[in-house]
Scaffold this motif. Structure first.
Motif, PDB file in Angstrom:
ATOM      1  N   ALA A  43     121.351  -6.041 -13.243  1.00 11.06           N
ATOM      2  CA  ALA A  43     120.394  -6.308 -14.458  1.00 11.06           C
ATOM      3  C   ALA A  43     120.906  -5.463 -15.777  1.00 11.06           C
ATOM      4  N   LEU A  44     121.417  -4.272 -15.310  1.00 15.72           N
ATOM      5  CA  LEU A  44     121.882  -3.225 -16.240  1.00 15.72           C
ATOM      6  C   LEU A  44     123.517  -3.466 -16.614  1.00 15.72           C
ATOM      7  N   GLY A  45     123.926  -4.595 -15.924  1.00 16.80           N
ATOM      8  CA  GLY A  45     125.347  -5.099 -16.383  1.00 16.80           C
ATOM      9  C   GLY A  45     126.496  -4.469 -15.611  1.00 16.80           C
ATOM     10  N   HIS A  46     126.022  -3.866 -14.493  1.00 20.24           N
ATOM     11  CA  HIS A  46     127.108  -3.353 -13.328  1.00 20.24           C
ATOM     12  C   HIS A  46     127.489  -4.377 -12.168  1.00 20.24           C
ATOM     13  N   ASP A  47     128.217  -4.164 -11.717  1.00 26.36           N
ATOM     14  CA  ASP A  47     128.804  -5.024 -10.583  1.00 26.36           C
ATOM     15  C   ASP A  47     128.448  -4.465  -9.081  1.00 26.36           C
ATOM     16  N   PRO A  48     127.651  -4.907  -8.404  1.00 25.57           N
ATOM     17  CA  PRO A  48     127.304  -4.201  -7.133  1.00 25.57           C
ATOM     18  C   PRO A  48     128.465  -4.565  -6.139  1.00 25.57           C
ATOM     19  N   ALA A  49     128.829  -3.454  -5.474  1.00 23.66           N
ATOM     20  CA  ALA A  49     129.930  -3.655  -4.506  1.00 23.66           C
ATOM     21  C   ALA A  49     129.299  -4.452  -3.262  1.00 23.66           C
ATOM     22  N   ASP A  50     128.251  -4.511  -2.948  1.00 25.82           N
ATOM     23  CA  ASP A  50     127.751  -5.613  -1.882  1.00 25.82           C
ATOM     24  C   ASP A  50     127.493  -6.768  -2.481  1.00 25.82           C
ATOM     25  N   ALA A  51     128.521  -7.841  -2.281  1.00 28.14           N
ATOM     26  CA  ALA A  51     128.485  -9.219  -3.318  1.00 28.14           C
ATOM     27  C   ALA A  51     127.524 -10.144  -2.328  1.00 28.14           C
ATOM     28  N   ASP A  52     126.976  -9.936  -1.403  1.00 27.68           N
ATOM     29  CA  ASP A  52     125.967 -10.440  -0.503  1.00 27.68           C
ATOM     30  C   ASP A  52     124.420  -9.941  -0.657  1.00 27.68           C
ATOM     31  N   TRP A  53     124.362  -9.244  -1.452  1.00 26.51           N
ATOM     32  CA  TRP A  53     122.892  -8.552  -1.568  1.00 26.51           C
ATOM     33  C   TRP A  53     121.645  -9.505  -2.024  1.00 26.51           C
ATOM     34  N   HIS A  54     122.179 -10.406  -2.427  1.00 32.37           N
ATOM     35  CA  HIS A  54     120.861 -11.470  -2.983  1.00 32.37           C
ATOM     36  C   HIS A  54     121.037 -12.687  -1.778  1.00 32.37           C
ATOM     37  N   VAL A  55     121.610 -12.665  -0.999  1.00 34.15           N
ATOM     38  CA  VAL A  55     121.877 -13.729  -0.089  1.00 34.15           C
ATOM     39  C   VAL A  55     120.446 -13.629   1.016  1.00 34.15           C
ATOM     40  N   PRO A  56     119.776 -14.826   1.167  1.00 39.59           N
ATOM     41  CA  PRO A  56     118.533 -14.513   2.178  1.00 39.59           C
ATOM     42  C   PRO A  56     118.834 -14.213   3.404  1.00 39.59           C
ATOM     43  N   LEU A  57     118.295 -13.483   4.290  1.00 37.88           N
ATOM     44  CA  LEU A  57     118.405 -13.182   5.732  1.00 37.88           C
ATOM     45  C   LEU A  57     118.484 -14.451   6.487  1.00 37.88           C
ATOM     46  N   PRO A  58     119.419 -14.345   7.561  1.00 41.36           N
ATOM     47  CA  PRO A  58     119.383 -15.844   8.452  1.00 41.36           C
ATOM     48  C   PRO A  58     117.960 -16.059   8.772  1.00 41.36           C
ATOM     49  N   ALA A  59     118.092 -17.438   8.911  1.00 43.91           N
ATOM     50  CA  ALA A  59     116.549 -18.194   9.099  1.00 43.91           C
ATOM     51  C   ALA A  59     116.203 -17.706  10.622  1.00 43.91           C
ATOM     52  N   PRO A 110     112.601  -0.865   3.623  1.00 43.50           N
ATOM     53  CA  PRO A 110     113.797  -0.020   3.172  1.00 43.50           C
ATOM     54  C   PRO A 110     115.051  -0.997   2.501  1.00 43.50           C
ATOM     55  N   GLU A 111     115.189  -2.277   3.132  1.00 40.20           N
ATOM     56  CA  GLU A 111     116.041  -3.374   3.031  1.00 40.20           C
ATOM     57  C   GLU A 111     115.680  -4.025   1.519  1.00 40.20           C
ATOM     58  N   GLY A 112     114.026  -4.400   1.446  1.00 40.82           N
ATOM     59  CA  GLY A 112     113.843  -4.684   0.369  1.00 40.82           C
ATOM     60  C   GLY A 112     114.171  -3.809  -0.906  1.00 40.82           C
ATOM     61  N   HIS A 113     113.868  -2.549  -0.701  1.00 44.75           N
ATOM     62  CA  HIS A 113     114.195  -1.606  -1.679  1.00 44.75           C
ATOM     63  C   HIS A 113     115.729  -1.627  -2.064  1.00 44.75           C
ATOM     64  N   ARG A 114     116.393  -1.601  -1.041  1.00 40.93           N
ATOM     65  CA  ARG A 114     117.861  -1.487  -1.105  1.00 40.93           C
ATOM     66  C   ARG A 114     118.467  -2.697  -2.152  1.00 40.93           C
ATOM     67  N   ARG A 115     117.783  -3.808  -1.778  1.00 40.93           N
ATOM     68  CA  ARG A 115     118.404  -5.002  -2.498  1.00 40.93           C
ATOM     69  C   ARG A 115     117.749  -5.025  -3.834  1.00 40.93           C
ATOM     70  N   ILE A 116     116.486  -4.496  -4.304  1.00 42.54           N
ATOM     71  CA  ILE A 116     115.905  -4.591  -5.688  1.00 42.54           C
ATOM     72  C   ILE A 116     116.762  -3.475  -6.394  1.00 42.54           C
ATOM     73  N   ALA A 117     117.327  -2.460  -5.819  1.00 37.62           N
ATOM     74  CA  ALA A 117     118.121  -1.452  -6.424  1.00 37.62           C
ATOM     75  C   ALA A 117     119.488  -2.100  -7.073  1.00 37.62           C
ATOM     76  N   LEU A 118     120.061  -2.882  -6.027  1.00 33.66           N
ATOM     77  CA  LEU A 118     121.377  -3.723  -6.305  1.00 33.66           C
ATOM     78  C   LEU A 118     120.961  -4.682  -7.566  1.00 33.66           C
ATOM     79  N   ALA A 119     119.553  -5.286  -7.213  1.00 32.63           N
ATOM     80  CA  ALA A 119     119.349  -6.253  -8.448  1.00 32.63           C
ATOM     81  C   ALA A 119     119.265  -5.638 -10.068  1.00 32.63           C
ATOM     82  N   ALA A 120     118.698  -4.387  -9.828  1.00 32.54           N
ATOM     83  CA  ALA A 120     118.420  -3.703 -11.093  1.00 32.54           C
ATOM     84  C   ALA A 120     119.783  -3.214 -11.487  1.00 32.54           C
ATOM     85  N   TYR A 121     120.717  -2.654 -10.737  1.00 30.64           N
ATOM     86  CA  TYR A 121     121.979  -2.437 -11.197  1.00 30.64           C
ATOM     87  C   TYR A 121     122.777  -3.400 -11.675  1.00 30.64           C
TER      88      TYR A 121
END
Length: 274
Positions: free
Chosen positions: A198-214, A185-196
Motif C-alpha cells: 500500500a505504501l508503494g513497495h513491491d513485496p518479495a513474496d509474490a503470493d502473500w495475498h493468495v488464500p491458503l489451500p482449502a 503470526p501468519e496473519g500479521h505477516r501478510r498484513i505487513a506485506l499488504a501495508a508495504y
C-alpha cells in the motif's frame, strides 16, 4: 527484497499509533515473554533497508479507543518528528452499540490532518470484513460506513490506505487466533506485506495475498464445542470488562515508546504455519 516500485519513498522515522491490532496481539515475540511482534513491527523491518538511517517507535496499546489513539498517542508520536505515521483506530469504538460513526470519522480526519500538517506521510487501515465473526459480525453496517469515511479522508489529505476489507485471505479462520479477534503470526505477516504494498513497495513474496489451500469444514459437534469454549474463554470475559468499564490495556504501556533502530528479522517475510 525487490526494489521499491517507482514513486515509493524511503522513510527514516516511522511511528505507529493504535490499539491491540498495531500492538501486535496474538503474534508472540519469542525474545520477550508476554510481548508481541505484529504487523507494524514487521512493516518497519521491511522499510528499514530502504533508508541509510531508519528508526521506529510503536505507541499502540490494546483496548484503546480512538480518542486516545488520535489524542495522547498522536501527541506523543508527533513529538518524535516522524516522516511516516500509521494511525489505525476506531475498532474498539465500533463495538459499542451507540457508536457515532460520523463523529469517529471526524476525529480520525483531525488526526490525519494534524500529522499531514507536519509534513509526515500517513498510513491508515480499513477494518476487516467482520461477516461471520461472533459479536463483531453485528457491526458490519457501521464498519462499512467507517470505511467509506477512511477512503474519503485519504483522498482529501493524501494519505495511504491499507485495505484489509480486500484481503480475502483474512476470511480464513486459520489467519485468526483462538480469540477470533486478533491475527496469528501468519496473519500479521501478510498484513505487513499488504501495508508495504500500500505504501508503494513491491513485496518479495509474490503470493502473500493468495488464500491458503482449502480444507474441510469442521463438523457440527466440533463447531458447537469450539463456540462454547470461545464463549467461556473470551466472550464472557470481554462482556464482563465492558460492564465493569475496564479495558484489557488498563495496566499496559507502549512497548516501544521511543524511536529505535530496526534490525533485520526474517520472520517478517518467512511464511508461518497457521
Amino acid at each position: 527484497m525487490r526494489p521499491a516500485s517507482p514513486g515509493a519513498r524511503a522513510w527514516t522515522r516511522y511511528v505507529a499509533v493504535g490499539d491491540s491490532f498495531t500492538e501486535g496481539m496474538s503474534d508472540p515475540d519469542p525474545t520477550t515473554p508476554g510481548a508481541y511482534v505484529g504487523w507494524a513491527d514487521r512493516l518497519a523491518t521491511l522499510l528499514a533497508p530502504h533508508a541509510e538511517e531508519f528508526s521506529y517507535a510503536n505507541l499502540a496499546v490494546r483496548g484503546r479507543k480512538l480518542a486516545d489513539v488520535a489524542g495522547p498517542q498522536l501527541d506523543a508520536a508527533l513529538e518524535l518528528d516522524p516522516d511516516l505515521v500509521s494511525i489505525v483506530g476506531g475498532g474498539n469504538d465500533l463495538l459499542r452499540p451507540r457508536a457515532d460513526v460520523d463523529t469517529l470519522a471526524a476525529r480520525l480526519e483531525t488526526a490525519v490532518a494534524r500529522a499531514r500538517a507536519t509534513g509526515a506521510d500517513v498510513l491508515m487501515a480499513t477494518p476487516t470484513d467482520p461477516a461471520g465473526a461472533p459479536i463483531i459480525g453485528r457491526t458490519r453496517g457501521r464498519v462499512g460506513v467507517y470505511i467509506a469515511h477512511i477512503w474519503t479522508i485519504a483522498e482529501q489529505h493524501g494519505a495511504f490506505v491499507l485495505n484489509q476489507w480486500a484481503c480475502d485471505f483474512l476470511k480464513d479462520w486459520r489467519m485468526w487466533a483462538q480469540d477470533r479477534i486478533h491475527m496469528t503470526p501468519e496473519g500479521h505477516r501478510r498484513i505487513a506485506l499488504a501495508a508495504y504494498a500500500a505504501l508503494g513497495h513491491d513485496p518479495a513474496d509474490a503470493d502473500w495475498h493468495v488464500p491458503l489451500p482449502a480444507q474441510a469444514p469442521p463438523g457440527a459437534l466440533e463447531t458447537i464445542r469450539d463456540n462454547a469454549q470461545w464463549a467461556r474463554d473470551y466472550g464472557a470475559p470481554w462482556v464482563q470488562r465492558r460492564l465493569q468499564g475496564r479495558s484489557s490495556g488498563d495496566t499496559v504501556s507502549a512497548k516501544r515508546p521511543g524511536l529505535l533502530p530496526v534490525e533485520h528479522d526474517d520472520r517478517t517475510t518467512r511464511r508461518s504455519t497457521p
